[in-house]
Write a protein that holds these residues in place. Structure first.
Motif, mmCIF file in Angstrom:
data_model
loop_
_atom_site.group_PDB
_atom_site.id
_atom_site.type_symbol
_atom_site.label_atom_id
_atom_site.label_comp_id
_atom_site.label_asym_id
_atom_site.label_seq_id
_atom_site.Cartn_x
_atom_site.Cartn_y
_atom_site.Cartn_z
ATOM 1 N N HIS A 39 -0.233 10.858 -6.179
ATOM 2 C CA HIS A 39 -0.771 9.959 -7.698
ATOM 3 C C HIS A 39 -1.863 11.105 -8.131
ATOM 4 O O HIS A 39 -1.320 10.580 -9.183
ATOM 5 C CB HIS A 39 -1.738 9.204 -6.720
ATOM 6 N N ILE A 66 -4.653 -3.223 -5.953
ATOM 7 C CA ILE A 66 -5.668 -2.672 -5.007
ATOM 8 C C ILE A 66 -5.101 -1.426 -4.451
ATOM 9 O O ILE A 66 -3.954 -2.199 -4.166
ATOM 10 C CB ILE A 66 -6.181 -3.399 -4.541
ATOM 11 N N CYS A 68 -4.070 3.095 -3.020
ATOM 12 C CA CYS A 68 -5.232 4.545 -3.559
ATOM 13 C C CYS A 68 -4.699 4.239 -4.680
ATOM 14 O O CYS A 68 -5.404 5.419 -6.163
ATOM 15 C CB CYS A 68 -4.246 5.260 -2.728
ATOM 16 N N SER A 69 -3.333 4.036 -5.168
ATOM 17 C CA SER A 69 -2.484 4.244 -6.744
ATOM 18 C C SER A 69 -3.604 3.309 -7.497
ATOM 19 O O SER A 69 -3.949 4.113 -8.323
ATOM 20 C CB SER A 69 -1.373 3.585 -6.351
ATOM 21 N N HIS A 87 -5.388 -7.310 -5.429
ATOM 22 C CA HIS A 87 -4.379 -6.858 -5.105
ATOM 23 C C HIS A 87 -2.929 -7.662 -5.280
ATOM 24 O O HIS A 87 -2.693 -8.759 -4.840
ATOM 25 C CB HIS A 87 -4.542 -6.682 -3.427
ATOM 26 N N GLY A 111 1.321 -0.264 -7.130
ATOM 27 C CA GLY A 111 1.945 0.933 -6.052
ATOM 28 C C GLY A 111 2.660 0.447 -5.729
ATOM 29 O O GLY A 111 3.429 -0.723 -6.315
ATOM 30 N N ASP A 112 3.489 0.476 -4.650
ATOM 31 C CA ASP A 112 4.672 -0.487 -4.172
ATOM 32 C C ASP A 112 4.753 -1.504 -3.286
ATOM 33 O O ASP A 112 5.228 -2.805 -3.674
ATOM 34 C CB ASP A 112 5.744 0.770 -3.349
ATOM 35 N N GLY A 113 2.950 -1.389 -2.188
ATOM 36 C CA GLY A 113 3.301 -2.509 -1.872
ATOM 37 C C GLY A 113 1.936 -3.604 -2.875
ATOM 38 O O GLY A 113 1.921 -5.108 -3.207
ATOM 39 N N ASP A 114 1.660 -3.133 -3.924
ATOM 40 C CA ASP A 114 0.810 -3.549 -4.910
ATOM 41 C C ASP A 114 1.567 -4.426 -5.436
ATOM 42 O O ASP A 114 1.551 -6.175 -5.717
ATOM 43 C CB ASP A 114 -0.116 -3.088 -5.504
ATOM 44 N N ASN A 140 5.803 5.455 -3.147
ATOM 45 C CA ASN A 140 5.126 5.684 -1.667
ATOM 46 C C ASN A 140 6.239 5.307 -1.056
ATOM 47 O O ASN A 140 6.233 5.804 0.468
ATOM 48 C CB ASN A 140 4.134 6.817 -1.671
ATOM 49 N N VAL A 142 4.960 3.268 1.238
ATOM 50 C CA VAL A 142 4.737 2.827 2.513
ATOM 51 C C VAL A 142 2.466 1.739 1.591
ATOM 52 O O VAL A 142 2.878 2.326 0.458
ATOM 53 C CB VAL A 142 3.231 3.833 3.300
ATOM 54 N N GLY A 144 -0.778 3.024 1.428
ATOM 55 C CA GLY A 144 -1.796 4.680 1.317
ATOM 56 C C GLY A 144 -3.027 4.417 2.183
ATOM 57 O O GLY A 144 -3.443 3.927 3.674
ATOM 58 N N LEU A 145 -3.644 2.946 1.107
ATOM 59 C CA LEU A 145 -4.662 2.521 1.674
ATOM 60 C C LEU A 145 -5.250 1.946 3.253
ATOM 61 O O LEU A 145 -6.071 1.801 3.287
ATOM 62 C CB LEU A 145 -5.535 2.302 0.280
ATOM 63 N N THR A 146 -4.269 1.421 3.846
ATOM 64 C CA THR A 146 -4.754 0.903 4.712
ATOM 65 C C THR A 146 -4.613 1.609 5.910
ATOM 66 O O THR A 146 -4.265 0.979 7.060
ATOM 67 C CB THR A 146 -4.245 -0.856 4.871
ATOM 68 N N PRO C 242 -2.123 -5.877 5.709
ATOM 69 C CA PRO C 242 -2.366 -5.382 6.564
ATOM 70 C C PRO C 242 -3.884 -5.402 5.829
ATOM 71 O O PRO C 242 -3.460 -5.920 4.690
ATOM 72 C CB PRO C 242 -1.594 -4.194 5.863
ATOM 73 N N GLU C 279 -0.916 -12.620 2.120
ATOM 74 C CA GLU C 279 -1.067 -13.523 3.070
ATOM 75 C C GLU C 279 -1.068 -14.891 3.128
ATOM 76 O O GLU C 279 -1.422 -15.954 3.431
ATOM 77 C CB GLU C 279 -3.661 -13.049 3.227
HETATM 78 C C1 LIG Z 1 -5.661 -9.673 -0.605
HETATM 79 C C2 LIG Z 1 -5.811 -8.240 -0.630
HETATM 80 N N1 LIG Z 1 -5.031 -8.215 1.075
HETATM 81 C C3 LIG Z 1 -5.028 -7.073 1.599
HETATM 82 C C4 LIG Z 1 -5.751 -5.884 1.008
HETATM 83 C C5 LIG Z 1 -6.061 -4.853 1.507
HETATM 84 N N2 LIG Z 1 -4.710 -3.614 0.940
HETATM 85 C C6 LIG Z 1 -5.707 -2.959 -0.080
HETATM 86 S S1 LIG Z 1 -4.568 -1.473 -0.464
HETATM 87 C C7 LIG Z 1 -3.072 -2.382 0.112
HETATM 88 C C8 LIG Z 1 -1.859 -1.201 -0.078
HETATM 89 C C9 LIG Z 1 -1.464 -0.918 -1.174
HETATM 90 O O1 LIG Z 1 -0.001 -0.806 -1.387
HETATM 91 P P1 LIG Z 1 0.453 0.334 -2.331
HETATM 92 O O2 LIG Z 1 0.207 -0.622 -3.320
HETATM 93 O O3 LIG Z 1 1.678 0.833 -1.962
HETATM 94 O O4 LIG Z 1 -1.218 1.317 -2.564
HETATM 95 P P2 LIG Z 1 -0.740 2.933 -2.184
HETATM 96 O O5 LIG Z 1 -1.703 2.953 -1.486
HETATM 97 O O6 LIG Z 1 0.407 2.936 -1.376
HETATM 98 O O7 LIG Z 1 -0.956 3.572 -3.416
HETATM 99 C C10 LIG Z 1 -3.668 -3.426 0.932
HETATM 100 C C11 LIG Z 1 -2.696 -4.261 1.985
HETATM 101 C C12 LIG Z 1 -6.511 -6.442 -0.071
HETATM 102 N N3 LIG Z 1 -7.010 -5.291 -0.840
HETATM 103 N N4 LIG Z 1 -6.398 -7.310 -0.989
#
Ligand SMILES: Cc1ncc(C[n+]2csc(CCOP(=O)(O)OP(=O)(O)O)c2C)c(N)n1
Ligand SMILES: Cc1ncc(C[n+]2csc(CCOP(=O)(O)OP(=O)(O)O)c2C)c(N)n1
Ligand code: SF4
Ligand code: SF4
Ligand SMILES: [Mg+2]
Ligand SMILES: [Mg+2]
Lengths: 353, 609, 609, 353
Positions: A39, A66, A68-69, A87, A111-114, A140, A142, A144-146, C242, C279
């Motif tokens: 990142h 929300i 790391c990214s 998020h 991020g990919d999760g976001d 990535n 995954v 990252g931040l959690t 998570p 969630e």
């Molecule tokens: C509503 C809500 N659920 C869960 C979280 C916890 N949370 C923070 S970052 C994150 C995942 C981030 O993953 P990604 O977007 O791939 O970013 P990376 O850290 O991999 O860059 C989660 C689940 C949150 N902040 N808000």
């Protein structure tokens, strides 16, 4: 919030661009991401691209969700307004924010999760609307931040130490973008600095939604079960030496020279490999059918296609559709412009019965 | 218009009930009866008779029973009544119940295609050949249900004495002056009117007579009023997702804004309205727009409010102005989407995890919906916090007689926002979250401000006065304390309660929103029964000192509201714990608007306890 | 182990402070210091000394300051203390502040690679060659930060008198008996221990000594305890997303369930755990599973609770059992994800639009997390309603000395659920929402029941006793009234408050959750200062009569909690408006666990008002 | 809640299927949808398919979100458990519900708004997980229940009387299903009774997620601006006669005979047309590449492909992955099976320190 503004011009030996700013004027706060995180290199290329394109930082807004990214907008363009939102919900915030002053350019980082887990719905809908902005997915596989759970882009069958096996069909950001009619679709790899920068520049010049799927390895958590052992105190010790709370310093994967039309095998931090294939120089990204075809081909070849895969310049962007005034921002309109004249209250009452 | 019955009616004037009864039309939804009903309502209003119209409709599109009740009240009472004096039955499915619902001595009309035994002899019963009118009108087969409904307009007009010129005026309004549909509909009404005059004999006492009690009033639904108010408030951005009973707020906004805001020769629009993919996105867009310096609004109902929870907390903590209209319907959950309620007060005030509290505005009339339509922006931008306007289905979707909309009496208040020139004038460096004035409200800037000092980074995470990320305990506490202070400040910008007092009253009533007409009416009845009651109508949460004084100065104050849990009562107990035992709670939660009778009886029962 | 200093220390025993101080290690996160810290914690615990360990960590992964505090307390006090007697500094970024944080007379240790001026002479200061140990250990370069952290374990062990056998035991536990890492880590600790014995001179009074105050206790974090409790409660389905600080609940569940639930020769699993996409989906899955007759749980923190709002209302109204763990962190909004709070009480109790209320369980120790882990299912299935277990970051993620987990003392209560045979036995036809027993709880059936009488249609819309769709006012009111009745019934199934009373106390304190240790400790201090304080620890909302009696029998009762708005105080005021003025509110909301000193001083200040 | 159960066998002249039930045993409550609504015919085909397949109603669960379409589970299979859940969130409820008794089959009904607007995220993720169920999208391009706003499947450029023009890229349910790895992907038209029934039967036999995108015209609101006038009192009157509250009775569009491999132009209620193209009889739906190709082709030809477009039988379904016991339901397990033995508490305590 910039501390460096104004003084640069008077300082000797500093390269200024056409708008009179030094590269420093494009930087952000010091990163709090892990050393070696992909990142960070993307942030650096955003800085470089904005500097080289002579973008005025005040003409840019930064947005993120929300993760790391999503923290990274704090680490570039200090002089731009930013919004680190919720998020998975950055797309909606960005959509609304673009109306404040539609002359601004937007750079969004997610991020990919976001984007593909919690944010899948908003991601798909912002593409349908062709909101004019650069949307970077720092991908990535995954969270990252959690601390390392699977995201929806993780490959099927992948096993992570604490997470078990991923059984679900992976999301392909590029394919989703095509399905939802994104008007600029590209992929790159964080360690391919030149390509990343070139694509960001192109995206910044696009009037519509530009999706950049950038593979950005997590040095800390994208480690599969076997590979994790390699963190041991020398490879011979097969037991993990430490617990979760230790993040070994890793080097970022840099690709260096990577010519168009070639493929490149990249060893990830965990020892697994991916194969990148850069589109040919003469590939024509304006044909939707061609784009669909190369995506399909690369999927069956199990390679990750990089480069500008598709671009369409005809479709009006969201803000175009709303017939906003030329050269004037909505958020500067005066009461005289916004509030109907006093006489109009009669009309309102007459509408009733 | 001197028909035989009219003559006869005149002759037994003593028994007559003029301009004081309710009539209910029972039809099937999707049958177009709304056009007939609002035509009747409008004609009565144009005759100068105070009226209110309430639609009790099912949560589907076509084929289920629906009732429309028009109350005519020479005294100007607008609340729902529990009795039906005149009933028109057009729906076989509910015929038996509709027949039973007429008060003794009342009148019952039905289409003669409904073949039912008439089991009552204590009321006047009339059938009319609704389908025949439809057939004779020449309407195509698939429109005959619709036309049949027009027939009862003519029959009622004739039997009750509604002025046919006013009926025509009403149709003219409804069809926007378009000659053909007006003529077509009017021909059915004329035919049924004539048929009625020739064939029906008036034996019930209910009729109407022109009077002069509606001049200086308009009739409006709260959603249209609120949308027009927003337009006069300079709304710049709206995002919404369809939901009953809120959709008509956003739809009125879309349909009317150009008319009021696009000026001759103006280049480009001054607003944008986006239909979002859901309520999370709708409020997300509005929050993004609010951050970018726009007057932004979203409108929804309970389920949408639930989905907006996380964003409400973000806007509260990041201090972003945004206006949210909650047109309340019956919850919890999907509940009764087409029934009215005041059930979201508590959860909306506390919306969001962590410590949060929100400003609620409580419009009590369509006129006030208009007013809060613009004022909500002033408050939200002044306080830099979300403002929830808590309307409801009854107020939002039904037709209310109301004072005309008034042009905003204060200039637009954009709050503490700084542009390039403002920043230049500052002595101390600007900091986004610094409480310069000691009122808890800091100064903000918006994207597009080209001063290199102006940018800040908005976030829902802990931050210091400079909007920089911080996890320091004292930064968190300082911000939260400032937010508390800000909410103290906010009270002064909120609409004052409305007081109706009299000398010597020891009992008080507090109510709000669409409960207003039932309270006003019940007060008269209570006074007649010898109980003086003072009345405070809340218009906002948090409260101000008028409320404290009101409670303090009465032996007992009852909070009357439309929810199970006494939600406003609870907020009052929390605000005034020292007076908790002086407060009582009276509640109804069956989805129907309050009736004065129920208010009166409930209050008397409480007083006798 | 008779080092020179030890001898010297023994000689001036009068000044010694044995087993009664706090030590804090300041490192950078991601540096692996957690392994060192828990090793120290475990060793002390194994020595029989009451300890608690609290991790103050930033919301990122690597490179920011983090502090770990271990309190050793011969008196068994487990709360956070505000003073640091022994401080280890391993992080240049916070060195100056860390040095300043040591109490006068305390001891300060730092790695000698940190080049700072030592500005204090009122404390003992020691540096040690952390990096050199790392180098000598033969560890590869990228692991040297990690190894350097092991070095302070040896130094502290030697200087404080921690038993090296216990250190080894702790490592053994940590590395699951794996010889090589144990040996490798131990070698660094041994080396630094030896170096310390040879080079450092003890001049501060703080040391530890084996005692026998931890037998009959375990150390556990609330999230693992809760997950194990759920396993013993027969959890069948879990869905989660998570989020810090809740992830470790679901992760412990995943990692441990097979161990406890998969039996030799058993065919197939008895549970399923799904990581959801967010969630909304997590609770949606859990609600689906609860409807299908499974014991279903989801775990989250504030932002997730906000997103679960709509489903919470559905489960409340459709009466579907589901357990939700809220490991509270600081809000509103994203807030401080790595700081603790009790800030979701009010919004979670009222979660959902419309009239709704939810059961909250309030575990006060890791043991109770285990207990509520299983009991929450019994309650939820008995009451057919969501149950929220309100833990927090401090309780959930930190290591707590606690009574051992106890095997459930009551059989599983699946509540009123009917299978084929049960239905056959019924005299009257079964109806899903009929209040047969008069306690507000109706009988349910689950999918898979093959009786043709068993199916029902679940919905969030209005329904009658037979679960059929209904918009009738009386059906809605009846259901809502039954739900009120059900919540009255629920009280009897909820854990009773815990009382600590004494004769003659006129002041009461009410607290809950992780506030417990600070209250217990503060009571002792207050008693020493002459103020007798009774203590009621709430374990559930809604309350039962014990709470009423407690408040009634004290002149004043203070509700001490970790949020800005006095959220539990407010719920108590609402429950007991007639005693509102007897209640006071004491609150802290800086994200740190409560300290006894603060509780004591705040209470004294209130009493002096 | 069935009233008809048990007595059918004794009644004369009633066709019973192999499990001894009459068609009546598969019916639901009377519909409250508009006369002529496509959703009603789909309900009828669900009833017919279940009857003909000899499915025992108690072996089925019914799920839905919120909308006209989502009401329809109340109108079929009275003897099956049902859950009319939340708008856009049916997939998550279904995912959890499938674990109660994994021998049950699930029929889920949703609308285009429910699935592709508010529900986009959950829709995409349930496909990735291959939850074993039949997922029917009753697709009419509008929000019926809230009176006619655009949904995300509405075509770009469409103009509705009260809604203005739709500017956004439309969602293609079939393409989304392919991108997310659905293992059974089909499309049909509500008025093509035979095809709908055949596809429902096939879907009920599939072990995995079966997506059925069924075009199901809304007779009431899918009327564009000009067409709406045709509701006037005779076409010669160009003004609308009535307001929104009138729903004219319309006939459902029935296709009758429609052979494989042919195309069919269908006039919608509003006068607009769509072109349906039925896949060839010998089309092989097991090739992903072929499926992608025909989808792409049909998109550029602007025809709506109907039939079974893709099926994959190898991928384990979600419940397969969880190694649930054979022939036993999780929701019938006893305390003895669910609660660890008393002695295990020692183990739990020993895990702590
Ligand atoms: C509503 C809500 N659920 C869960 C979280 C916890 N949370 C923070 S970052 C994150 C995942 C981030 O993953 P990604 O977007 O791939 O970013 P990376 O850290 O991999 O860059 C989660 C689940 C949150 N902040 N808000
Ligand atoms: C959270 C929430 N938002 C909005 C609504 C209102 N609503 C009910 S049905 C519906 C749209 C349904 O459209 P679709 O799924 O296409 O079904 P159709 O009626 O067209 O069959 C909406 C927006 C709701 N019930 N819940
Ligand atoms: S945890 Fe992974 S994604 Fe996050 S900052 Fe570290 S390397 Fe980057
Ligand atoms: S409104 Fe449309 S979708 Fe709804 S029932 Fe009527 S025809 Fe069907
Ligand atoms: Mg990621
Ligand atoms: Mg639809």
């Amino acid at each position: 919030m910039s501390e460096s503004n104004g003084n640069t011009a008077t300082m000797p030996n500093i390269q200024l661009n056409l708008v009179g700013l030094s590269k420093n004027d494009y930087r952000g706060a010091p990163t709090t991401l892990c050393a070696g995180c992909g990142h960070n290199s993307i942030s650096n290329q955003i800085i470089a691209a904005a500097y080289e394109l002579n973008v005025v930082p005040e003409d840019v807004i930064k947005l993120s969700g929300i993760g790391c990214s999503s923290k990274s907008p704090a680490y570039f363009l200090n002089r731009s307004f930013g919004f680190n939102s919720l998020h998975g919900r950055m797309p909606s915030v960005a959509t609304g924010a673009m109306f404040g002053d539609h002359s601004l350019r937007a750079i969004a980082v997610s991020g990919d999760g976001d984007t593909t887990n919690i944010g899948m719905g908003q991601f798909k809908h912002i593409m349908r609307r062709n909101v004019p902005m650069v949307y970077i997915v720092e991908n990535n596989g995954v969270y990252g931040l959690t601390k390392g759970q699977f995201s929806a882009t993780a490959e099927m069958g992948l096993r992570l130490k604490y997470q078990g096996v991923n059984h679900y069909f992976p999301v392909d950001v590029v394919q989703e973008a095509m399905a939802s009619g994104a008007t600029f679709v590209a992929r790159s790899f964080a360690g391919d600095a030149n390509q990343v920068k070139a694509l960001i520049k192109a995206a910044l010049s696009h009037n519509g939604l530009a999706i950049l799927d950038i593979i950005s390895p997590c040095v800390t958590f994208n480690n599969n079960d076997d590979a994790r052992h390699s963190y041991g105190w020398g490879r011979e010790h097969q037991e993990p030496l430490h617990d979760f709370t230790f993040v070994p310093r890793e080097q970022e994967i840099q690709l260096g020279e990577f010519p168009e039309g070639t493929t490149r095998q990249v060893e990830m931090h965990d020892g697994s490999t991916i194969v990148l294939k850069k589109l040919e120089r003469d590939y024509d990204p304006t044909s939707r059918a061609a784009a669909m075809r190369v995506i399909e081909e690369s999927q069956s070849e199990e390679v990750l296609l990089t480069g500008l895969i598709y671009v369409e310049t005809e479709r009006p962007s969201l803000t175009d559709l709303y017939e906003l005034p030329q050269g004037r921002a909505l958020n500067r309109m005066s009461e005289a412009e916004l509030r109907p004249k006093k006489s109009m209250i009669e009309k309102a009452n007459a509408m009733m019965f | 218009m001197t028909t035989p019955q009219a003559k006869e009616a005149k002759s037994k004037q003593k028994n007559e009930v003029v301009n004081d009864f309710s009539m209910t039309v029972a039809t099937m939804n999707g049958s177009g009866s709304q056009t007939s009903n609002v035509t009747l309502l409008r004609a009565l209003f144009k005759m100068g008779i105070p009226v209110s119209g309430k639609n009790l409709f099912p949560s589907n599109i076509q084929g289920l029973p629906t009732w429309y009740t028009i109350r005519v009240s020479k005294d100007g009472y607008l609340a729902r009544r529990e009795t039906h004096e005149v009933v028109v039955a057009m729906n076989a499915d509910t015929f038996v119940a509709d027949l039973a619902s007429v008060v003794p001595g009342g009148a019952f009309f039905y289409g003669d295609h409904l073949k039912f035994e008439i089991t009552r002899d204590d009321i006047s019963v009339h059938s009319f050949p609704a389908k025949q009118f439809a057939k004779e009108s020449g309407a195509p087969a698939n429109l005959r249900d619709y036309v049949a409904n027009m027939a009862y307009v003519g029959v009622l007009a004739q039997m009750l004495g509604i002025d046919m010129d006013k009926i025509r005026e009403a149709l003219d309004y409804h069809f926007d002056g378009k000659e053909k549909p007006i003529a077509l509909n009017m021909s059915v009404i004329d035919a049924s009117y004539a048929w009625s005059a020739a064939n029906l004999k008036k034996t019930d006492p209910y009729r109407v007579e022109a009077m002069d009690k509606t001049s200086g009033f308009i009739m409006a639904d709260g959603n249209t009023a609120g949308a027009l108010g927003a337009i006069f408030g300079g709304v710049q951005f709206a995002a919404w997702y369809p939901i009953t009973p809120a959709s008509s707020f956003a739809e009125s906004l879309s349909q009317n804004i150009a008319e009021f805001r696009d000026k001759e020769g103006q280049e480009g629009k001054t607003y944008a309205i986006v239909q979002a993919e859901d309520e999370l996105a709708a409020i997300g867009m509005a929050v993004g727009a609010g951050w970018s310096g726009l007057r932004a609004v979203t409108s929804t109902s309970g389920p949408g409010i639930s989905l907006m929870t996380e964003f409400a907390g973000l806007a509260y903590y990041a201090e972003i102005p945004v206006v949210v209209w909650d047109i309340q319907r019956v919850g919890p959950s999907t509940g009764l989407p087409t029934r009215t309620s005041q059930g979201d007060i508590l959860s909306t005030h506390f919306l969001g995890h962590g410590d949060s509290e929100h400003i609620l505005l409580l419009p009590g009339s369509a006129q006030e919906c208009f007013e809060f339509g613009w004022r909500s922006f002033d408050i939200s931008e002044r306080v830099q916090s979300p403002v929830f306007v808590m309307s409801d289905l009854d107020l939002g979707m039904n037709q209310w007689m109301t004072k005309p909309f008034e042009y905003p009496d204060t200039p637009m208040d954009r709050g503490k926002i700084l542009w390039e020139k403002d920043l230049e004038k500052l002595k101390d460096p600007w900091m986004r979250y610094k409480d310069v004035d000691g009122d808890g409200i800091a100064y903000r800037t918006a994207p597009g401000n080209r001063s290199a000092q102006s940018a800040w980074f908005a976030r829902g995470t802990g931050h210091d006065e400079a909007a920089k990320y911080s996890e320091r305990p004292e930064h968190w506490e300082n911000t939260m304390d400032r937010l508390t202070r800000k909410f103290q400040t906010a009270r002064q910008y909120l609409p004052e309660p409305v007081l109706e007092t009299q000398k010597g009253a020891k009992v008080g009533v507090i109510a709000y929103g669409s409960a207003d007409p039932a309270i006003l009416e019940a007060r008269d009845y209570l006074a007649a029964d010898g109980l003086k009651v003072d009345y405070l109508r809340l218009r906002a949460v948090p409260f101000n000192d008028t409320v404290r004084e009101f409670i303090a100065s009465h032996d007992k104050t009852y909070v009357v509201e439309m929810n199970r849990d006494g939600q406003m009562y609870k907020l009052l107990v929390l605000e005034y714990p020292e007076m908790a035992t002086k407060l009582g709670s009276i509640r109804k939660y069956d989805g129907l608007p309050l009736s004065a009778l129920w208010v009166k009886e409930s209050l008397q029962a409480e007083e006798q306890k």
